[in-house]
Write a protein that holds these residues in place. Structure first.
Motif, PDB file in Angstrom:
ATOM      1  N   ARG A  50      -4.081   6.502   3.597  1.00 18.93           N
ATOM      2  CA  ARG A  50      -3.848   5.552   2.505  1.00 18.93           C
ATOM      3  C   ARG A  50      -4.233   6.190   1.174  1.00 18.93           C
ATOM      4  O   ARG A  50      -5.320   6.753   1.022  1.00 18.93           O
ATOM      5  CB  ARG A  50      -4.649   4.277   2.735  1.00 18.93           C
ATOM      6  CG  ARG A  50      -4.335   3.186   1.733  1.00 18.93           C
ATOM      7  CD  ARG A  50      -4.978   1.877   2.130  1.00 18.93           C
ATOM      8  NE  ARG A  50      -4.746   0.848   1.130  1.00 18.93           N
ATOM      9  CZ  ARG A  50      -5.080  -0.421   1.296  1.00 18.93           C
ATOM     10  NH1 ARG A  50      -5.656  -0.825   2.415  1.00 18.93           N
ATOM     11  NH2 ARG A  50      -4.834  -1.303   0.339  1.00 18.93           N
ATOM     12  N   VAL A  51      -3.331   6.099   0.201  1.00 16.55           N
ATOM     13  CA  VAL A  51      -3.579   6.668  -1.131  1.00 16.55           C
ATOM     14  C   VAL A  51      -4.429   5.686  -1.940  1.00 16.55           C
ATOM     15  O   VAL A  51      -4.053   4.517  -2.074  1.00 16.55           O
ATOM     16  CB  VAL A  51      -2.252   6.945  -1.863  1.00 16.55           C
ATOM     17  CG1 VAL A  51      -2.523   7.500  -3.267  1.00 16.55           C
ATOM     18  CG2 VAL A  51      -1.389   7.917  -1.061  1.00 16.55           C
ATOM     19  N   HIS A  90       8.689   4.047 -11.068  1.00 16.72           N
ATOM     20  CA  HIS A  90       7.555   4.949 -10.886  1.00 16.72           C
ATOM     21  C   HIS A  90       7.529   5.978 -11.999  1.00 16.72           C
ATOM     22  O   HIS A  90       8.570   6.511 -12.381  1.00 16.72           O
ATOM     23  CB  HIS A  90       7.663   5.654  -9.531  1.00 16.72           C
ATOM     24  CG  HIS A  90       7.708   4.697  -8.381  1.00 16.72           C
ATOM     25  ND1 HIS A  90       8.895   4.135  -7.948  1.00 16.72           N
ATOM     26  CD2 HIS A  90       6.723   4.178  -7.610  1.00 16.72           C
ATOM     27  CE1 HIS A  90       8.631   3.323  -6.928  1.00 16.72           C
ATOM     28  NE2 HIS A  90       7.330   3.322  -6.710  1.00 16.72           N
ATOM     29  N   TRP A 134      -1.658   5.085  -8.697  1.00 18.26           N
ATOM     30  CA  TRP A 134      -1.909   5.730  -7.407  1.00 18.26           C
ATOM     31  C   TRP A 134      -2.463   7.137  -7.611  1.00 18.26           C
ATOM     32  O   TRP A 134      -1.887   7.936  -8.353  1.00 18.26           O
ATOM     33  CB  TRP A 134      -0.621   5.798  -6.593  1.00 18.26           C
ATOM     34  CG  TRP A 134      -0.009   4.477  -6.262  1.00 18.26           C
ATOM     35  CD1 TRP A 134       1.148   3.944  -6.761  1.00 18.26           C
ATOM     36  CD2 TRP A 134      -0.521   3.496  -5.345  1.00 18.26           C
ATOM     37  NE1 TRP A 134       1.398   2.715  -6.221  1.00 18.26           N
ATOM     38  CE2 TRP A 134       0.383   2.402  -5.343  1.00 18.26           C
ATOM     39  CE3 TRP A 134      -1.654   3.436  -4.524  1.00 18.26           C
ATOM     40  CZ2 TRP A 134       0.194   1.280  -4.559  1.00 18.26           C
ATOM     41  CZ3 TRP A 134      -1.849   2.317  -3.746  1.00 18.26           C
ATOM     42  CH2 TRP A 134      -0.936   1.254  -3.760  1.00 18.26           C
ATOM     43  N   ASP A 135      -3.556   7.443  -6.943  1.00 21.16           N
ATOM     44  CA  ASP A 135      -4.236   8.732  -7.103  1.00 21.16           C
ATOM     45  C   ASP A 135      -3.586   9.793  -6.212  1.00 21.16           C
ATOM     46  O   ASP A 135      -4.169  10.272  -5.234  1.00 21.16           O
ATOM     47  CB  ASP A 135      -5.719   8.565  -6.762  1.00 21.16           C
ATOM     48  CG  ASP A 135      -6.539   9.792  -7.124  1.00 21.16           C
ATOM     49  OD1 ASP A 135      -5.995  10.702  -7.783  1.00 21.16           O
ATOM     50  OD2 ASP A 135      -7.729   9.848  -6.746  1.00 21.16           O
ATOM     51  N   THR A 136      -2.359  10.165  -6.577  1.00 24.00           N
ATOM     52  CA  THR A 136      -1.603  11.140  -5.785  1.00 24.00           C
ATOM     53  C   THR A 136      -1.877  12.584  -6.199  1.00 24.00           C
ATOM     54  O   THR A 136      -1.431  13.504  -5.518  1.00 24.00           O
ATOM     55  CB  THR A 136      -0.092  10.875  -5.916  1.00 24.00           C
ATOM     56  OG1 THR A 136       0.280  10.962  -7.312  1.00 24.00           O
ATOM     57  CG2 THR A 136       0.260   9.482  -5.399  1.00 24.00           C
ATOM     58  N   GLN A 177      -6.178   3.759  -5.176  1.00 23.59           N
ATOM     59  CA  GLN A 177      -5.812   3.420  -6.543  1.00 23.59           C
ATOM     60  C   GLN A 177      -6.923   3.879  -7.486  1.00 23.59           C
ATOM     61  O   GLN A 177      -8.061   4.087  -7.072  1.00 23.59           O
ATOM     62  CB  GLN A 177      -5.627   1.912  -6.687  1.00 23.59           C
ATOM     63  CG  GLN A 177      -4.496   1.333  -5.862  1.00 23.59           C
ATOM     64  CD  GLN A 177      -4.397  -0.177  -6.014  1.00 23.59           C
ATOM     65  OE1 GLN A 177      -5.026  -0.764  -6.885  1.00 23.59           O
ATOM     66  NE2 GLN A 177      -3.604  -0.801  -5.167  1.00 23.59           N
ATOM     67  N   TYR A 213       5.735   3.962   1.178  1.00 26.76           N
ATOM     68  CA  TYR A 213       5.133   2.635   1.079  1.00 26.76           C
ATOM     69  C   TYR A 213       4.946   2.029   2.470  1.00 26.76           C
ATOM     70  O   TYR A 213       5.595   2.419   3.435  1.00 26.76           O
ATOM     71  CB  TYR A 213       5.996   1.720   0.224  1.00 26.76           C
ATOM     72  CG  TYR A 213       5.753   1.875  -1.262  1.00 26.76           C
ATOM     73  CD1 TYR A 213       4.564   1.428  -1.833  1.00 26.76           C
ATOM     74  CD2 TYR A 213       6.722   2.436  -2.095  1.00 26.76           C
ATOM     75  CE1 TYR A 213       4.337   1.556  -3.195  1.00 26.76           C
ATOM     76  CE2 TYR A 213       6.502   2.570  -3.465  1.00 26.76           C
ATOM     77  CZ  TYR A 213       5.299   2.118  -4.010  1.00 26.76           C
ATOM     78  OH  TYR A 213       5.081   2.248  -5.356  1.00 26.76           O
ATOM     79  N   SER A 249       0.848  -1.195   0.000  1.00 27.02           N
ATOM     80  CA  SER A 249       0.000   0.000   0.000  1.00 27.02           C
ATOM     81  C   SER A 249       0.883   1.245   0.000  1.00 27.02           C
ATOM     82  O   SER A 249       2.027   1.215   0.466  1.00 27.02           O
ATOM     83  CB  SER A 249      -0.918   0.016   1.226  1.00 27.02           C
ATOM     84  OG  SER A 249      -1.808  -1.078   1.209  1.00 27.02           O
ATOM     85  N   LEU A 250       0.336   2.332  -0.521  1.00 25.30           N
ATOM     86  CA  LEU A 250       1.033   3.614  -0.519  1.00 25.30           C
ATOM     87  C   LEU A 250       0.280   4.578   0.399  1.00 25.30           C
ATOM     88  O   LEU A 250      -0.960   4.609   0.401  1.00 25.30           O
ATOM     89  CB  LEU A 250       1.095   4.188  -1.942  1.00 25.30           C
ATOM     90  CG  LEU A 250       1.887   5.492  -2.114  1.00 25.30           C
ATOM     91  CD1 LEU A 250       3.380   5.250  -1.894  1.00 25.30           C
ATOM     92  CD2 LEU A 250       1.653   6.082  -3.517  1.00 25.30           C
TER      93      LEU A 250
END
Length: 207
Positions: free
Chosen positions: A43-44, A99, A182-184, A46, A202, A30-31
């Motif tokens: 938690r980021v 990445h 990842w929805d950053t 997806q 991470y 998880s990120l």
């Protein structure tokens, strides 16, 4: 738990994969967003890969790069492997985990020169795509190994494979590749990025 004795895909009765026949087990870390203000974690989420109709989740590819004369060996029941090493802090010539900063100067091929082994230190408006490339050569004997990777090898030192498996691992297997979106982009603050810093980590501690 011996892989040949307990094989989860053969015992599974359901799947979250798009293809209903796929009962394999896929895992990725998880990120998290680590707040620069108070150190709390979030938690980021997806999001779906481009062109795919689903809510988040990884895209998993099976690729034939190490096949010779169009031939490779299917994974045997109970086969397991991992990619990467969270204890390795050295940069790699051919990274197998990388990445991509989406919407801010991304490249094309997986893990190309514009991708980074570490998380990007600039704001990525369209999110970050993590790519995990697995080995494509097998020793032909062991379904697993104590470190879950000694029984497999990369054909070219890392990254996407070639039809040149080493003598120690002569059997070509499908090369598995993950893409995790990842929805950053929702974490926008110029103060959080640049000069070697960024706000993500991470679940195993890597940044």
């Amino acid at each position: 738990m011996e892989p040949a004795v307990y094989d989860p895909p053969t015992r599974s009765t359901c799947t979250t994969c798009t293809y209903s026949e796929d009962f394999s087990n896929y895992w990725t870390a998880s990120l998290y967003f680590r707040s620069p203000k108070n150190g709390t974690f979030q938690r980021v989420p997806q999001f779906a890969n481009f062109g795919i109709q689903q809510d988040g989740g990884m895209t998993v590819y099976y690729m034939p790069y190490s096949a010779k004369n169009g031939k490779m060996t299917a994974f045997k029941p109970g086969f397991r492997m991992i990619a990467g090493d969270p204890t390795n802090k050295q940069s790699q010539y051919k990274p197998s985990i990388c990445h991509r900063c989406l919407g801010n100067g991304e490249g094309f091929a997986p893990c190309d020169a514009k991708d980074t082994a570490e998380l990007p230190t600039k704001y990525c408006p369209n999110g970050i795509r993590a790519t995990v490339i697995f080995p494509s050569c097998w020793d032909g004997v062991n379904l697993d190994s104590p470190d879950h990777k000694s029984h497999v090898a990369y054909s070219n030192g890392g990254g996407l494979g070639s039809p040149n498996c080493p003598a120690s691992h002569p059997v070509a297997i499908p090369q598995v590749m993950y893409e995790i979106m990842w929805d950053t982009g929702r974490y926008k603050n110029d103060a959080w990025y640049g000069n070697g810093k960024q706000p993500f980590v991470y679940s195993f501690g890597d940044t």
